[in-house]
Design an enzyme around this catalytic site. Sequence first.
Site, mmCIF file in Angstrom:
data_model
loop_
_atom_site.group_PDB
_atom_site.id
_atom_site.type_symbol
_atom_site.label_atom_id
_atom_site.label_comp_id
_atom_site.label_asym_id
_atom_site.label_seq_id
_atom_site.Cartn_x
_atom_site.Cartn_y
_atom_site.Cartn_z
ATOM 1 N N HIS A 151 15.630 101.136 46.081
ATOM 2 C CA HIS A 151 17.077 101.221 45.868
ATOM 3 C C HIS A 151 17.670 100.002 46.556
ATOM 4 O O HIS A 151 17.161 99.560 47.585
ATOM 5 C CB HIS A 151 17.634 102.505 46.498
ATOM 6 C CG HIS A 151 19.132 102.538 46.527
ATOM 7 N ND1 HIS A 151 19.885 102.839 45.419
ATOM 8 C CD2 HIS A 151 20.007 102.281 47.528
ATOM 9 C CE1 HIS A 151 21.165 102.776 45.734
ATOM 10 N NE2 HIS A 151 21.268 102.446 47.010
ATOM 11 N N CYS A 165 20.462 100.913 40.051
ATOM 12 C CA CYS A 165 21.157 100.276 41.168
ATOM 13 C C CYS A 165 20.808 98.791 41.291
ATOM 14 O O CYS A 165 21.671 97.977 41.637
ATOM 15 C CB CYS A 165 20.833 101.001 42.473
ATOM 16 S SG CYS A 165 19.054 101.060 42.840
#
Length: 169
Positions: free
Chosen positions: A41, A115
């Site tokens: 992430h 993301c």
Amino acid sequence: MKEVILHVYDVTNSDSEKTNNTILQINRIFKDRIGLGGIFHSAVQVYGLEEWSFGYCENGSGVFSCPPGKNPMYTYRECIVLGETTCSILEVKQILRELSRDWPGNSYDLLAKNCNHFCDAFCERLGVLKLPGWVNRFANAGDTAMVVAGNTAFRISRSCQHLIPGKNF
């Protein structure tokens, strides 16, 4: 000019401790030892006490912020300086408003719009380097594999049409 920082996390948000440990192990092997990448992430910090990222939600924007390095859903790994932006704080706020409109939470896709893709788009608008390739390599490889599989399935179905009796395609 203001420094732009990428914050990278290991994706350890599973309810299963075993799954989280497996992801950490995959990331240690494939990123730390081999240098290929892993399951990560990411979020971008510029001007302030927040990092900005993108995630799934049913309604509204998927763009969200939290304190740098403190996303409670993941295990913090490292930060990478991507350069300095010439954008003013007002320009950055405008970019974030536009991205928030363009990145609805229900458009999130693990392989094609995650993301890391958001962070790349944000960094491009800020005029700094894109994310290092290893950050999103697994998702990019998975997305490419899905496209190839879909194209192959389409070609096979087109080439087999003559085998279906009574069908005029």
